[in-house]
Design an enzyme around this catalytic site. Structure first.
Site, PDB file in Angstrom:
ATOM      1  CG  ASN A  10       5.487 -14.961  -8.502  1.00  0.00           C
ATOM      2  OD1 ASN A  10       5.354 -16.085  -8.987  1.00  0.00           O
ATOM      3  ND2 ASN A  10       5.262 -14.695  -7.219  1.00  0.00           N
ATOM      4  CE  LYS A  12       1.797 -13.856  -6.809  1.00  0.00           C
ATOM      5  NZ  LYS A  12       1.135 -13.103  -5.759  1.00  0.00           N
ATOM      6  CG  HIS A  98       5.952 -15.302  -3.026  1.00  0.00           C
ATOM      7  ND1 HIS A  98       4.674 -15.338  -2.529  1.00  0.00           N
ATOM      8  CD2 HIS A  98       6.016 -14.229  -3.859  1.00  0.00           C
ATOM      9  CE1 HIS A  98       3.993 -14.323  -3.059  1.00  0.00           C
ATOM     10  NE2 HIS A  98       4.780 -13.640  -3.867  1.00  0.00           N
ATOM     11  CD  GLU A 100       1.116 -15.703  -3.186  1.00  0.00           C
ATOM     12  OE1 GLU A 100       1.573 -16.397  -4.114  1.00  0.00           O
ATOM     13  OE2 GLU A 100       0.649 -14.551  -3.375  1.00  0.00           O
ATOM     14  CD  GLU A 170       6.816  -9.966  -3.524  1.00  0.00           C
ATOM     15  OE1 GLU A 170       6.532  -9.546  -4.636  1.00  0.00           O
ATOM     16  OE2 GLU A 170       6.503 -11.106  -3.126  1.00  0.00           O
ATOM     17  N   GLY A 176      -1.392  -8.647  -4.100  1.00  0.00           N
ATOM     18  CA  GLY A 176      -2.669  -9.053  -4.678  1.00  0.00           C
ATOM     19  C   GLY A 176      -3.868  -8.319  -4.093  1.00  0.00           C
ATOM     20  CB  SER A 216      -0.702  -3.890  -5.617  1.00  0.00           C
ATOM     21  OG  SER A 216      -1.495  -4.893  -5.019  1.00  0.00           O
TER      22      SER A 216
HETATM   23  P1  PGA Z   1       0.969  -8.794  -7.025  1.00  0.00           P
HETATM   24  O1  PGA Z   1       1.947  -9.981  -6.534  1.00  0.00           O
HETATM   25  O2  PGA Z   1       1.768  -7.953  -7.987  1.00  0.00           O
HETATM   26  O3  PGA Z   1      -0.176  -9.494  -7.684  1.00  0.00           O
HETATM   27  O4  PGA Z   1       0.565  -8.022  -5.812  1.00  0.00           O
HETATM   28  C1  PGA Z   1       3.309  -9.751  -6.290  1.00  0.00           C
HETATM   29  C2  PGA Z   1       3.954 -11.019  -5.778  1.00  0.00           C
HETATM   30  O5  PGA Z   1       3.314 -11.730  -4.990  1.00  0.00           O
HETATM   31  O6  PGA Z   1       5.101 -11.355  -6.146  1.00  0.00           O
END
Ligand code: PGA
Length: 256
Positions: A10, A12, A98, A100, A170, A176, A216
Site C-alpha cells: 500500500n 499510500k 483502510h 486512515e 490492521e 506506521g 509495521s
Molecule cells: P505500515 O502500514 O506497514 O507502514 O505500518 C500498513 C498499512 O497501513 O497498510
C-alpha cells in the site's frame, strides 16, 4: 486447506508516476517473476500513478491495486473514482476501508459495504481492512470491534463473493508506528475474523478467505507472522516503498 500467500504494497500518498515506474522496474530487475509466482504480489499506487505502474508490470506476475473506490458507477461525485474507471485502467485489486480512510475521511462500515459491492460488481478483488484502535484493545473490545466491522462491512454479499474477498487485519496502533502485533496477538485476531466469516458464510467459505496482517510488517517479522495458521500474507505500508525491502519481505513471508 492451503491458501496462497498474498502480499500487497500500500503505497499510500507516495510515488508520482515516474517514481512508481522506477520502483516497479527495480522490483522486476531484482526478482523477475521468481518469488512473485509463489505468492500473489500486488502494488497499490495512488490513482495518478496507476497508469504508469500498469504499463511497468506488463509481462510480470505483479498485479496492480487501487487504494479506494466509489460505490456509484459514475455521476456528480467530485474527486471520486469508480469501479469502471479502475477496471478500464488495468486495476485488479482495491483496498477498501483502510484505517486512515476511517480516521480522516469519514469511512464507516456502511460505506465500506457499499464500496465492497461496487468492487465485486466490477470484478475487482477487494482487500477490506479491519482493525481496532489502541484504546479499544486496551479496554478489551478488540473482538467486539472486529465483529462489528465484519458484520457491517460484509453484509449482503454472496458466499462466492466472500470467498474471493481478501481481509486485512490492521490493528491501528501498529500502523506506521514500528509496533507490530506479536504473532500470538495477530493470530488470535485472525482466528476471530475467520470465525465471524464462518458464522456469516459457513466454514468452507471461511477456510478459503485470505486474511492479511498489516501494521509495521517488515522482512524481520514477516516469516513468523505468516507462519501462523490464520495469517495468509501482509498489507505493507512503509516496507513496500523500497524494492529491496519489499522483496526481502516477500521472501521471508514465503519462508525462503
Ligand atoms: P505500515 O502500514 O506497514 O507502514 O505500518 C500498513 C498499512 O497501513 O497498510
Amino acid at each position: 486447506m492451503s491458501r496462497k500467500v498474498i502480499i500487497a504494497g500500500n503505497w499510500k500518498m507516495n510515488k508520482n508516476a515516474a517514481e512508481g515506474k522506477a520502483l516497479v522496474d527495480e522490483l522486476k530487475a531484482a526478482c523477475g517473476n521468481c518469488c512473485c509466482c509463489e505468492a500473489d504480489v500486488v502494488v497499490c499506487p495512488p490513482f495518478t500513478t496507476i497508469g504508469a505502474v500498469v504499463e511497468a508490470v506488463k509481462g510480470t506476475a505483479i498485479k496492480v491495486g487501487a487504494q479506494n473506490i466509489h460505490w456509484a458507477d459514475n455521476g456528480a461525485f467530485t474527486g471520486e473514482i469508480s469501479g469502471d474507471m479502475l477496471k478500464s485502467a488495468g486495476v485488479e485489486y482495491v483496498i477498501i476501508g483502510h484505517s486512515e480512510r476511517r480516521q480522516y475521511f469519514g469511512e464507516t462500515d456502511a460505506t465500506v459495504n457499499a464500496r465492497l459491492k461496487a468492487a465485486l460488481k466490477y470484478d475487482l478483488i477487494p482487500i477490506v481492512c479491519v482493525g481496532e484502535l489502541l484504546d479499544e484493545r486496551e479496554s478489551g473490545k478488540t473482538e467486539e470491534v472486529l465483529t462489528r466491522q465484519i458484520r457491517g462491512g460484509f453484509e449482503g454479499i454472496s458466499a462466492d463473493e466472500m470467498a474471493k474477498t481478501v481481509v486485512a487485519y490492521e490493528p491501528v496502533w501498529a500502523i506506521g508506528t514500528g509496533k507490530t502485533a506479536t504473532p500470538d496477538i495477530a493470530q488470535a485476531a485472525h482466528a476471530h475474523i475467520r470465525k465471524e466469516i464462518a458464522g456469516m458464510f459457513g466454514e468452507e467459505v471461511a477456510e478459503k478467505v485470505r486474511i492479511q496482517y498489516g501494521g509495521s510488517m517488515k522482512a524481520a517479522n514477516a516469516r513468523e507472522l505468516v507462519a501462523q495458521k490464520d495469517i495468509d500474507g501482509g498489507l505493507i505500508g512503509g516496507a513496500a516503498l523500497k524494492a529491496g525491502d519489499f522483496l526481502s519481505l516477500i521472501k521471508e513471508a514465503l519462508g525462503k
